[in-house]
Design an enzyme around this catalytic site. Structure first.
Site, PDB file in Angstrom:
ATOM      1  N   ASP A   1       0.868  -1.166   0.000  1.00  0.00           N
ATOM      2  CA  ASP A   1       0.000   0.000   0.000  1.00  0.00           C
ATOM      3  C   ASP A   1       0.912   1.225   0.000  1.00  0.00           C
ATOM      4  O   ASP A   1       2.092   1.140   0.343  1.00  0.00           O
ATOM      5  CB  ASP A   1      -0.951  -0.001   1.207  1.00  0.00           C
ATOM      6  CG  ASP A   1      -2.128   0.941   0.991  1.00  0.00           C
ATOM      7  OD1 ASP A   1      -2.088   1.734   0.029  1.00  0.00           O
ATOM      8  OD2 ASP A   1      -3.088   0.902   1.780  1.00  0.00           O
TER       9      ASP A   1
HETATM   10  C1  BGC Z   1      -5.000   3.352   0.110  1.00  0.00           C
HETATM   11  C2  BGC Z   1      -5.116   2.351  -1.019  1.00  0.00           C
HETATM   12  C3  BGC Z   1      -5.031   3.086  -2.332  1.00  0.00           C
HETATM   13  C4  BGC Z   1      -3.731   3.850  -2.374  1.00  0.00           C
HETATM   14  C5  BGC Z   1      -3.568   4.667  -3.625  1.00  0.00           C
HETATM   15  C6  BGC Z   1      -3.763   4.207  -0.017  1.00  0.00           C
HETATM   16  O1  BGC Z   1      -3.772   5.240   0.902  1.00  0.00           O
HETATM   17  O2  BGC Z   1      -4.988   2.683   1.351  1.00  0.00           O
HETATM   18  O3  BGC Z   1      -6.327   1.652  -0.920  1.00  0.00           O
HETATM   19  O4  BGC Z   1      -5.152   2.194  -3.396  1.00  0.00           O
HETATM   20  O5  BGC Z   1      -3.672   4.767  -1.290  1.00  0.00           O
HETATM   21  O6  BGC Z   1      -4.452   5.733  -3.615  1.00  0.00           O
END
Ligand code: BGC
Length: 802
Positions: free
Chosen positions: A291
């Site tokens: 993530d």
């Molecule tokens: C989120 C993810 C997301 C990523 C890109 C993160 O903060 O937890 O679910 O895909 O950001 O935006």
């Protein structure tokens, strides 16, 4: 200079890539072929080129984003798309002829999230806002979700992107999780089935999906650091099981690890998760990405754990732990001999195998013209199939189009299509509830104008980290005599109540959030008093990110429609249900308790501040496997509405539930049990019914929940009087429970009861039975993995409910 294409063609004849358009048995051949190509190409790369593919270039695309602006160069991007949230670097090397395009990643989960407006460009690039995942799951209709997956993938592909960073598969362990709307359910089976349907649909279009967040991202408080302490059994049976189902059945191209820690390890740095279980036990053959900005900054450990791709990359990563350039760190570790060339290569092959399949590397010529009208129509159909009719006293609903409606509540104007954060889709419009009702009913236009005017004068808009615009507006004051007049002038009252939630913040059990605000409570009280005094009915529409407290007020009203966040067609969806254009067939995928405090984890959520530094750092999952209905049904706790509940405008009768076959005793771990039931529409209008199969295991060595959902089926639209036979199958694998002491999945012997039921309230349902004659081990797990920290045992932190 030779042109790039010629070089490529001369040295890599293998790069005649196959369309990856079907989930047929050719699939594994196609994957093997991409893998062979990836191996061939990676062998031509230097370790530095390989490492460059393992780290994204950063998050520079929104330069004012508060996490920082430092980023590395993005290698070999072709046709960049504004609003792309991350990339996999490509490779371009004239000497070796390597020309691999960078891969573009787009957020979800309710659609595709890119920038809708581009400077100097009069075209628009909106995504269709589909209903949030909880509402999608409430359809209990995987076929519909396949279509949603296809439609979203069509937008991903036609807007020039490659990967969809969804669906989210975390468990709705507690209703206050700020991102629950992005998740399907409190139950892993329905989560896994629904996610699989979306993944299969989406990937059939030749783009990648990314199931996330692996694992146990069940709260947003301290999401970047919190350590979730979870027993291996609860991890495997509840939090990982949906992921396992999706890996088994849908073969997602990617898995995204979570921000949080589990049992003392950042998920993206834990080989137990990313290698020992995900790859070795489950056979996952895609890529694992982190993530965005997750982990403690030990990037070599990330790669070594089997997390192949570090996102978003760049220098601003792991901001809580100081600024570290992830790629530089990998290079340092490689040069110091701490990160082996073999490990780098293995991850590079995994990343490239998936990257080669993408539209960018298949030279797909995108149109920027997905079929938005068809997708809007699908969004409306799917959402209306998911809406849950919780209560409908004396057939309050449906209502005729001639009905004069007094529509109350600021949410009818400030209607919520979805939740905020990275899951927010920039759609061209949202049909609000009042406009939707106005299109199908006789609406009190004075009251409509009153709300619209109040909203336009009093609304506030707050930018949320460039991700979403949060629009808020208080309830306007309406005196009892004004309410009385509106009731007198109309036939029926509708009250819309809204509740948003968002990434990075959990909800709270307070007034205005899980509880009604004082203004909402007064509105419901006053409208109900006035309406009932005149013999008129009151309908409440809940346009909410997740459930709210209902016990204290629902007896005051005649019908309650749970619309969750229905996407861009919200108002039309609500109107379709109220009018009976669509007969509701959605059912709850979460339990609505009497009180928030009834949740077994209520006192524990969202964790504790063990070092008293002012922020929560540890979250003990004290209820173990007793999540959601598993707890309420086992310990006989009354609820407002059970998991699986949902009413219809018609009635259904179930008869002749049968065990058709049981091959468990002969085929052991390859065996299965099949069942059927006849469902008849005994009412007056056509409708669909969701029948659910819950298994109650005999008592054995392992403690078990009273019932567990093991299968479900939905009828077609049945005409009055029509009967459909529904079939169910439960395989040994999905019947088994995890025996931590022996590191095994087992089915214990004895007589099992199967309740084919309208909801998880199986009282009064006559079970059918089948017998398992001796213990069946369905799978051997890796010894000692996923262990609790510091020799903790579940008894040290799990609550005993006995
Ligand atoms: C989120 C993810 C997301 C990523 C890109 C993160 O903060 O937890 O679910 O895909 O950001 O935006």
């Amino acid at each position: 200079m030779k042109n790039k294409k010629t070089i490529l063609a001369s040295i890599i004849p293998l790069l005649i890539l196959f369309g990856c358009n079907s989930e047929t048995k050719e699939n594994s051949e196609v994957i093997n072929s991409f893998k062979a190509q990836a191996e061939f190409l990676v062998a031509k790369m230097t370790p530095y080129e390989q490492m460059n593919m393992l780290v994204g270039p950063g998050y520079a695309m929104q330069p004012d984003y508060s996490f920082g602006t430092n980023y590395d160069a993005l290698t070999n991007i072709k046709n960049d798309v504004p609003g792309t949230v991350g990339y996999i670097n490509g490779v371009y090397n004239e000497k070796t002829g390597l020309d691999i395009a960078a891969v573009k990643l787009a957020d979800g989960a309710a659609g595709v999230r890119i920038d809708p407006i581009r400077e100097g460009d009069s075209n628009t690039y909106y995504g269709t806002a589909f209903p949030v995942s909880t509402l999608l799951a409430s359809t209990w209709n995987p076929d519909l979700l396949k279509n949603v997956g296809k439609a979203i993938a069509n937008e991903v592909k036609e807007y020039g992107l490659d990967f969809w960073l969804a669906p989210g598969l975390n468990i709705q362990r507690n209703p206050l999780n700020g991102r629950n709307f992005e998740y399907f359910s409190e139950d892993p089976l329905i989560s896994g089935i629904m996610a699989s349907a979306e993944v299969i649909g989406a990937q059939s279009q030749g783009i990648g999906t990314t199931i996330k967040h692996f694992v146990a991202n069940n709260a947003e408080t301290s999401r970047n650091i919190v350590n979730n302490v979870i027993s291996p059994r609860a991890l495997r049976e509840i939090y990982m099981r949906g992921f396992e189902y999706a890996v088994d059945n849908a073969h997602p191209w990617a898995v995204m690890t979570a921000m949080n820690q589990v049992n003392g390890h950042f998920t993206g740095q834990w080989a137990d998760l990313n290698t020992k279980v995900l790859r070795n036990e489950w056979g996952f053959d895609g890529l694992v990405m982190s993530d965005w900005w997750s982990g403690d900054g030990n990037y070599p450990e990330m790669i070594q754990s089997g997390n192949d791709l570090i996102e978003s990359g760049g220098v601003a990563l792991a901001y809580r732990y100081g600024e570290v350039d992830a790629r530089q760190q990998l290079e340092n570790a490689y040069e110091a001999g701490e990160l082996s060339a073999e490990t780098i290569k293995t991850s590079a092959i995994r990343v490239l195998t998936q990257a080669l399949k993408t539209p960018s590397n298949q030279n797909y010529v995108f149109s920027n013209a997905p079929d938005m009208d068809a997708h809007a129509q699908l969004s409306r159909v799917v959402a209306s199939e998911g809406v849950v009719l919780l209560k409908n006293n004396d057939n309050t609903l449906p209502i005729a189009s001639s009905t004069a409606i007094a529509s109350f509540g600021i949410n009818q104007v400030n209607t919520l299509k979805g939740g905020y954060g990275s899951g927010d889709v920039h759609s061209a419009y949202t049909v609000n509830i009042i406009d939707g009702l106005n299109a199908q009913f006789n609406i009190d236009s004075d009251l409509k104008a009153f709300y619209e005017n109040f909203f336009s004068t009093n609304k506030t808009e707050t930018d949320f980290n460039g991700l979403s615009t949060i629009i808020e507006c208080e309830e306007p004051p309406l005196s009892t005599s004004e309410i009385d007049t509106y009731i007198t002038n109309n036939d029926i009252a509708v009250i819309s109540i809204g509740r948003y939630s968002m990434q990075g913040h959990d909800r709270t059990n307070t007034t205005g959030d899980y509880q009604l605000s004082n203004e909402e409570r007064t509105l419901i009280d006053n409208v109900a008093t006035a309406a009932h005094a005149q013999g008129k009915k009151v309908i409440v529409v809940l346009n909410v990110a997740g459930i709210i407290e209902m016990h204290s007020w629902q007896d005051n009203v005649d019908a309650v429609v749970l619309a969750y966040m229905p996407g861009q067609e919200a108002g039309n969806v609500v109107a379709d249900i109220l009018s009976g254009q669509v007969n509701p067939s959605g059912k709850l995928t979460q339990t609505i308790p009497v009180a928030y405090t009834d949740f077994p984890n209520a006192t524990n959520f969202p964790g504790v501040d063990t070092d008293s530094n002012g922020s929560i750092d540890t979250h003990y999952y004290n209820e173990g496997i007793y999540v959601g209905y598993r707890y309420f049904s086992t310990f006989g706790k009354p609820v407002s509405y059970p998991f699986g509940h949902g009413l219809s405008y018609t009635k259904f009768e179930y008869d002749s539930p049968l065990v058709i076959s049981n091959t468990l005793n002969t085929q052991q771990s390859l065996g299965k049990v099949t069942f059927s039931v006849n469902v008849t529409n005994t009412g007056e209008v056509a409708g669909k019914e969701v029948a659910q199969l819950y298994i109650s295991a005999p008592s054995g060595d392992l403690e078990k929940p009273a019932i567990e959902l093991k299968a479900f089926a939905k009828t077609a639209l049945l005409a009055p009087g029509e009967t459909q036979k529904l079939d169910f199958g439960v395989s040994a694998k999905w019947l088994s429970s995890f025996d931590t002491d022996n590191d095994q999945w087992v089915i214990e012997p004895g007589q099992y009861k199967a309740y084919i039921s309208k909801s998880s309230d199986v009282n009064g349902v006559y079970p059918v039975t089948f017998t398992v004659s001796s213990e069946i081990v369905t799978a051997q797990a890796t010894a000692g993995v996923l262990a609790l920290p510091n020799d903790l045992i579940p008894a040290d932190f799990e609550t005993s409910f006995q």
